[in-house]
Design a protein around this motif. Structure first.
Motif, PDB file in Angstrom:
ATOM      1  N   ILE A  73       0.852  -1.185   0.000  1.00  0.00           N
ATOM      2  CA  ILE A  73       0.000   0.000   0.000  1.00  0.00           C
ATOM      3  C   ILE A  73       0.891   1.240   0.000  1.00  0.00           C
ATOM      4  O   ILE A  73       1.939   1.271   0.641  1.00  0.00           O
ATOM      5  CB  ILE A  73      -0.928  -0.003   1.228  1.00  0.00           C
ATOM      6  CG1 ILE A  73      -2.115  -0.944   0.972  1.00  0.00           C
ATOM      7  CG2 ILE A  73      -1.428   1.400   1.576  1.00  0.00           C
ATOM      8  CD1 ILE A  73      -3.089  -1.043   2.108  1.00  0.00           C
ATOM      9  N   THR A  74       0.462   2.254  -0.737  1.00  0.00           N
ATOM     10  CA  THR A  74       1.188   3.525  -0.803  1.00  0.00           C
ATOM     11  C   THR A  74       0.262   4.660  -0.392  1.00  0.00           C
ATOM     12  O   THR A  74      -0.911   4.672  -0.755  1.00  0.00           O
ATOM     13  CB  THR A  74       1.721   3.783  -2.224  1.00  0.00           C
ATOM     14  OG1 THR A  74       2.648   2.751  -2.565  1.00  0.00           O
ATOM     15  CG2 THR A  74       2.425   5.126  -2.314  1.00  0.00           C
ATOM     16  N   ASP A  78      -1.670  13.217  -2.747  1.00  0.00           N
ATOM     17  CA  ASP A  78      -3.017  13.783  -2.868  1.00  0.00           C
ATOM     18  C   ASP A  78      -3.961  13.232  -1.800  1.00  0.00           C
ATOM     19  O   ASP A  78      -5.157  13.528  -1.801  1.00  0.00           O
ATOM     20  CB  ASP A  78      -3.592  13.537  -4.261  1.00  0.00           C
ATOM     21  CG  ASP A  78      -3.725  12.055  -4.601  1.00  0.00           C
ATOM     22  OD1 ASP A  78      -3.487  11.190  -3.723  1.00  0.00           O
ATOM     23  OD2 ASP A  78      -4.082  11.745  -5.760  1.00  0.00           O
ATOM     24  N   GLY A  79      -3.422  12.441  -0.869  1.00  0.00           N
ATOM     25  CA  GLY A  79      -4.215  11.940   0.239  1.00  0.00           C
ATOM     26  C   GLY A  79      -4.822  10.571   0.024  1.00  0.00           C
ATOM     27  O   GLY A  79      -5.421  10.019   0.948  1.00  0.00           O
ATOM     28  N   GLN A  80      -4.656   9.991  -1.164  1.00  0.00           N
ATOM     29  CA  GLN A  80      -5.191   8.654  -1.383  1.00  0.00           C
ATOM     30  C   GLN A  80      -4.234   7.617  -0.803  1.00  0.00           C
ATOM     31  O   GLN A  80      -3.024   7.694  -1.004  1.00  0.00           O
ATOM     32  CB  GLN A  80      -5.408   8.367  -2.868  1.00  0.00           C
ATOM     33  CG  GLN A  80      -6.100   7.010  -3.091  1.00  0.00           C
ATOM     34  CD  GLN A  80      -6.308   6.686  -4.550  1.00  0.00           C
ATOM     35  OE1 GLN A  80      -5.542   7.109  -5.408  1.00  0.00           O
ATOM     36  NE2 GLN A  80      -7.342   5.915  -4.845  1.00  0.00           N
ATOM     37  N   ILE A 104      -1.659  -3.152   7.138  1.00  0.00           N
ATOM     38  CA  ILE A 104      -2.609  -2.032   7.096  1.00  0.00           C
ATOM     39  C   ILE A 104      -3.975  -2.609   6.774  1.00  0.00           C
ATOM     40  O   ILE A 104      -4.097  -3.527   5.955  1.00  0.00           O
ATOM     41  CB  ILE A 104      -2.205  -0.993   6.032  1.00  0.00           C
ATOM     42  CG1 ILE A 104      -0.909  -0.281   6.440  1.00  0.00           C
ATOM     43  CG2 ILE A 104      -3.312   0.031   5.805  1.00  0.00           C
ATOM     44  CD1 ILE A 104      -0.429   0.755   5.443  1.00  0.00           C
ATOM     45  N   ARG A 105      -4.995  -2.077   7.417  1.00  0.00           N
ATOM     46  CA  ARG A 105      -6.349  -2.532   7.143  1.00  0.00           C
ATOM     47  C   ARG A 105      -7.206  -1.362   6.645  1.00  0.00           C
ATOM     48  O   ARG A 105      -6.952  -0.198   6.991  1.00  0.00           O
ATOM     49  CB  ARG A 105      -6.987  -3.130   8.406  1.00  0.00           C
ATOM     50  CG  ARG A 105      -6.232  -4.327   8.953  1.00  0.00           C
ATOM     51  CD  ARG A 105      -6.260  -5.530   8.009  1.00  0.00           C
ATOM     52  NE  ARG A 105      -5.357  -6.596   8.456  1.00  0.00           N
ATOM     53  CZ  ARG A 105      -4.146  -6.807   7.965  1.00  0.00           C
ATOM     54  NH1 ARG A 105      -3.674  -6.028   6.998  1.00  0.00           N
ATOM     55  NH2 ARG A 105      -3.392  -7.790   8.412  1.00  0.00           N
ATOM     56  N   SER A 124      -6.859   4.479   4.506  1.00  0.00           N
ATOM     57  CA  SER A 124      -6.632   3.376   3.587  1.00  0.00           C
ATOM     58  C   SER A 124      -7.950   2.831   3.040  1.00  0.00           C
ATOM     59  O   SER A 124      -8.900   2.596   3.794  1.00  0.00           O
ATOM     60  CB  SER A 124      -5.867   2.246   4.279  1.00  0.00           C
ATOM     61  OG  SER A 124      -5.632   1.187   3.364  1.00  0.00           O
ATOM     62  N   ASP A 125      -7.991   2.625   1.717  1.00  0.00           N
ATOM     63  CA  ASP A 125      -9.191   2.049   1.111  1.00  0.00           C
ATOM     64  C   ASP A 125      -9.041   0.540   0.907  1.00  0.00           C
ATOM     65  O   ASP A 125      -9.902  -0.100   0.292  1.00  0.00           O
ATOM     66  CB  ASP A 125      -9.526   2.749  -0.210  1.00  0.00           C
ATOM     67  CG  ASP A 125      -8.470   2.535  -1.304  1.00  0.00           C
ATOM     68  OD1 ASP A 125      -7.596   1.665  -1.142  1.00  0.00           O
ATOM     69  OD2 ASP A 125      -8.519   3.256  -2.326  1.00  0.00           O
ATOM     70  N   SER A 126      -7.926  -0.029   1.404  1.00  0.00           N
ATOM     71  CA  SER A 126      -7.644  -1.449   1.152  1.00  0.00           C
ATOM     72  C   SER A 126      -6.907  -2.070   2.332  1.00  0.00           C
ATOM     73  O   SER A 126      -6.304  -1.370   3.150  1.00  0.00           O
ATOM     74  CB  SER A 126      -6.778  -1.610  -0.106  1.00  0.00           C
ATOM     75  OG  SER A 126      -7.336  -0.953  -1.215  1.00  0.00           O
TER      76      SER A 126
END
Length: 241
Positions: A73-74, A78-80, A104-105, A124-126
């Protein structure tokens, strides 16, 4: 000339977007609410009914083990915060030994210690994994709405506060370590207000982002048209008197 005008409009739209976010996350949505002075170094006033607390009382730092199925995960500027493969894979240094990687969750607050000054903070979206350069947190209690505080940390980066903490660090870099992160005073609206602020910002951003996308499409069209016209003149397909 027209492209320059459109580029200027893009800058103005981005400034409007940042101003809307800054105003909402620090002053709330009621323009008539009484304000009071704060002890927050980067913020003069907040609504009188908001609280102030240090981050260490609001968040629990996570250090989860990595699972076999976890992908990298990165946290982007831009905040994503998403799986690296969802955005791009080039330009990253691959680690052959994943020393210190953490789990990360989805829904975690993620802050990039070295890039937080540039806005690298988000939700985090993932599910996945990251290097230890990321601060990964969950709420310490129910009245903490992570998307609101992700916007707060982005604001602290983009307004120059995080960079100001590290005057000895080289330009365009910082080291927003957890020891520094956890001692930051933060504004705390009631949780219903936190959620309303995030929803308001998402709606506003959607409108502005659509306008930005349309402008960029027009700029790209004009640029391509100009290049085609120049090529046609050079190759003799269009004669210039």
């Amino acid at each position: 000339m027209r492209n320059r005008e459109r580029e200027r409009e893009l800058r103005l739209l981005d400034e409007l977007k940042q101003a809307e976010i800054a105003n909402a996350v620090t002053r709330g949505l009621n323009p008539d609410v009484p304000m009071r002075k704060t002890n927050i170094p980067w913020l003069d006033e907040i609504p009188i009914h908001w609280e102030e607390k240090r981050a260490k009382y609001l968040f629990i730092k996570q250090n989860r083990p990595v699972r076999d199925e976890d992908e990298v995960i990165t946290c982007f500027r831009d905040g994503q915060v998403t799986l690296r493969k969802n955005r791009r894979t080039e330009g990253f240094t691959e680690s052959f030994k994943e020393i210190g990687y953490q789990g990360i969750r989805k829904g975690d607050l993620v802050v990039h210690q070295m890039d937080a000054f540039a806005g690298s903070s988000g939700v985090s979206d993932s599910d996945g994994k990251s290097t230890p350069v990321y601060i990964v947190c969950t709420p310490a209690y129910d009245n903490i709405y992570i998307p609101y505080f992700a916007l707060i940390f982005r604001r602290m980066g983009l307004n120059g506060f995080i960079q100001s903490l590290y005057r000895g660090i080289r330009e365009r870099s910082s080291n927003f370590s957890y020891d520094v992160f956890c001692n930051q005073l933060l504004p705390i609206p009631p949780v219903d207000e936190q959620k309303a602020i995030v929803e308001y910002i998402q709606q506003k951003n959607s409108v502005i982002d659509n306008m930005i996308a349309n402008l960029r499409a027009e700029i790209n069209f004009l640029t391509e048209y100009k290049q085609r016209l120049i090529a046609d003149v050079v190759t003799g397909q269009v004669k210039v008197d």
